[in-house]
Design a protein around this motif. Structure first.
Motif, PDB file in Angstrom:
ATOM      1  N   LEU A  92     -39.060 -25.725  22.330  1.00  0.00           N
ATOM      2  CA  LEU A  92     -38.727 -26.728  23.341  1.00  0.00           C
ATOM      3  C   LEU A  92     -38.289 -28.037  22.688  1.00  0.00           C
ATOM      4  O   LEU A  92     -38.628 -28.325  21.538  1.00  0.00           O
ATOM      5  CB  LEU A  92     -39.933 -26.995  24.240  1.00  0.00           C
ATOM      6  N   THR A  93     -37.563 -28.836  23.456  1.00  0.00           N
ATOM      7  CA  THR A  93     -37.242 -30.205  23.084  1.00  0.00           C
ATOM      8  C   THR A  93     -37.803 -31.128  24.160  1.00  0.00           C
ATOM      9  O   THR A  93     -38.221 -30.670  25.228  1.00  0.00           O
ATOM     10  CB  THR A  93     -35.722 -30.412  22.980  1.00  0.00           C
ATOM     11  N   VAL A  97     -38.826 -29.803  28.280  1.00  0.00           N
ATOM     12  CA  VAL A  97     -40.238 -29.590  28.628  1.00  0.00           C
ATOM     13  C   VAL A  97     -40.446 -29.544  30.140  1.00  0.00           C
ATOM     14  O   VAL A  97     -41.225 -28.731  30.660  1.00  0.00           O
ATOM     15  CB  VAL A  97     -41.122 -30.692  27.999  1.00  0.00           C
ATOM     16  N   CYS A 109     -47.804 -29.998  25.673  1.00  0.00           N
ATOM     17  CA  CYS A 109     -47.161 -29.427  24.499  1.00  0.00           C
ATOM     18  C   CYS A 109     -46.809 -30.503  23.484  1.00  0.00           C
ATOM     19  O   CYS A 109     -46.849 -31.703  23.773  1.00  0.00           O
ATOM     20  CB  CYS A 109     -45.910 -28.656  24.899  1.00  0.00           C
ATOM     21  N   CYS A 111     -43.601 -30.929  20.758  1.00  0.00           N
ATOM     22  CA  CYS A 111     -42.334 -30.413  20.266  1.00  0.00           C
ATOM     23  C   CYS A 111     -42.042 -30.981  18.881  1.00  0.00           C
ATOM     24  O   CYS A 111     -42.587 -32.010  18.480  1.00  0.00           O
ATOM     25  CB  CYS A 111     -41.194 -30.788  21.213  1.00  0.00           C
ATOM     26  N   GLY A 119     -42.851 -25.707  17.731  1.00  0.00           N
ATOM     27  CA  GLY A 119     -43.391 -26.192  18.989  1.00  0.00           C
ATOM     28  C   GLY A 119     -44.631 -25.444  19.414  1.00  0.00           C
ATOM     29  O   GLY A 119     -44.711 -24.216  19.260  1.00  0.00           O
ATOM     30  N   ASN A 139     -47.155 -32.515  14.494  1.00  0.00           N
ATOM     31  CA  ASN A 139     -45.971 -31.652  14.410  1.00  0.00           C
ATOM     32  C   ASN A 139     -45.288 -31.832  13.055  1.00  0.00           C
ATOM     33  O   ASN A 139     -44.081 -31.969  12.962  1.00  0.00           O
ATOM     34  CB  ASN A 139     -44.986 -31.940  15.554  1.00  0.00           C
TER      35      ASN A 139
END
Length: 289
Positions: A92-93, A97, A109, A111, A119, A139
């Motif tokens: 995802l970006t 989302v 989440c 990303c 992700g 991340n």
């Protein structure tokens, strides 16, 4: 495949933490828990063994693009009666989302800031009050993680995490990050860390980095509940997806689900944990952390 079974408590002179007599056998009697068979089941068989109202279940799916598999993942979620679903490789970006939704669940989440793939995320049933643990959310190039704490009034609070170690990343840095993350958690909680670790537990005696990561989990009394291969190809069978928990003595079953969501099979663990929800108002937070 049934002969390829990992036993984390098998004695080995090079695995000092496994042989540590200070580990509490009353809280973690893994080797005597026959429920953790990690049976392979078809998706329709999950319905037959779905948890009852006194159970708490956590599952993990490496989805390799959640947007393209959302309906299949939604079906899996309802068939399994899962309370929390951890997902990795969401791809995802920040712009995509908002398109991710499963009825009856809230989605949080993390990303990647740059680059494609990766992700992590968690689907948590609407009935649960929870908060994201920001000090356990990352991340980086070697570790992607997001953890939440679910509030309970009649039991210990529950911490659930989704963790991904990208293939080819530095396992030493991952282990250091993992140790720092687990060390920051307060004691006296039920803990479930689910994810794709890209470290094959079936080859632990031949790979020092895998031994060190397992020892880190064991040092916090977190034991793997999945014991058989989770990614199977024509040429290999590896145990790289797992759910680690300090509730082994309360585990009712663990299964590996044969489905084609991705090249990894989903894993699921169910524990006898009765939960009464806290009276506090649910946190108002956005999906994207």
């Amino acid at each position: 495949l049934d002969n390829m079974i990992f036993n984390p408590l098998q004695l080995n002179e090079n695995r000092f933490l496994v042989n540590n007599p200070d580990l509490d056998p009353d809280e973690n009697y893994y080797s005597h828990n026959d429920a953790l068979t990690s049976q392979y089941v078809c998706d329709y068989e999950i319905v037959c063994s779905a948890s009852d109202s006194n159970d708490f279940s956590v599952a993990h799916v490496n989805c390799r693009s959640i947007a393209n598999k959302l309906q299949v993942i939604e079906d899996f979620t309802f068939k399994s009666h899962v309370d929390v679903l951890a997902v990795t490789e969401t791809w995802l970006t920040s712009d995509s989302v908002s398109t991710i939704c499963i009825p009856g669940f809230r989605f949080v989440c993390k990303c990647r800031d740059t680059g494609l793939g990766g992700g992590v995320g968690l689907f948590i049933k609407n009935q649960y009050d929870f908060t994201v643990l920001p000090f356990c959310t990352t991340n980086g190039d070697n570790t992607e993680a997001i953890l939440v704490e679910i509030f309970c009034t009649n039991n210990k609070n529950i911490i659930v995490g989704s963790v991904y170690r990208p293939p080819g990343s530095n396992p030493e840095i991952f282990n250091a990050t993992l140790s720092s993350m687990l060390g920051s958690l307060k004691h006296g909680k039920h803990v479930f860390i689910a994810g794709d670790f890209n470290l094959d537990l079936l080859k632990i005696d031949m790979h020092l980095a895998t031994q060190k990561v397992l020892d880190t989990f064991l040092s916090y009394q977190l034991f793997p509940t999945i014991r058989k291969p989770t990614r199977i190809t024509e040429y290999s069978a590896t145990l790289i997806d797992n759910i680690y928990t300090n509730c082994v003595s309360q585990c009712r079953n663990s299964v590996i689900v044969c489905t084609d969501i991705s090249d990894h099979m989903p894993v699921l663990v169910t524990c006898k944990i009765q939960i009464k929800q806290a009276d506090s108002q649910r946190d108002k937070l956005t999906n994207l952390i």
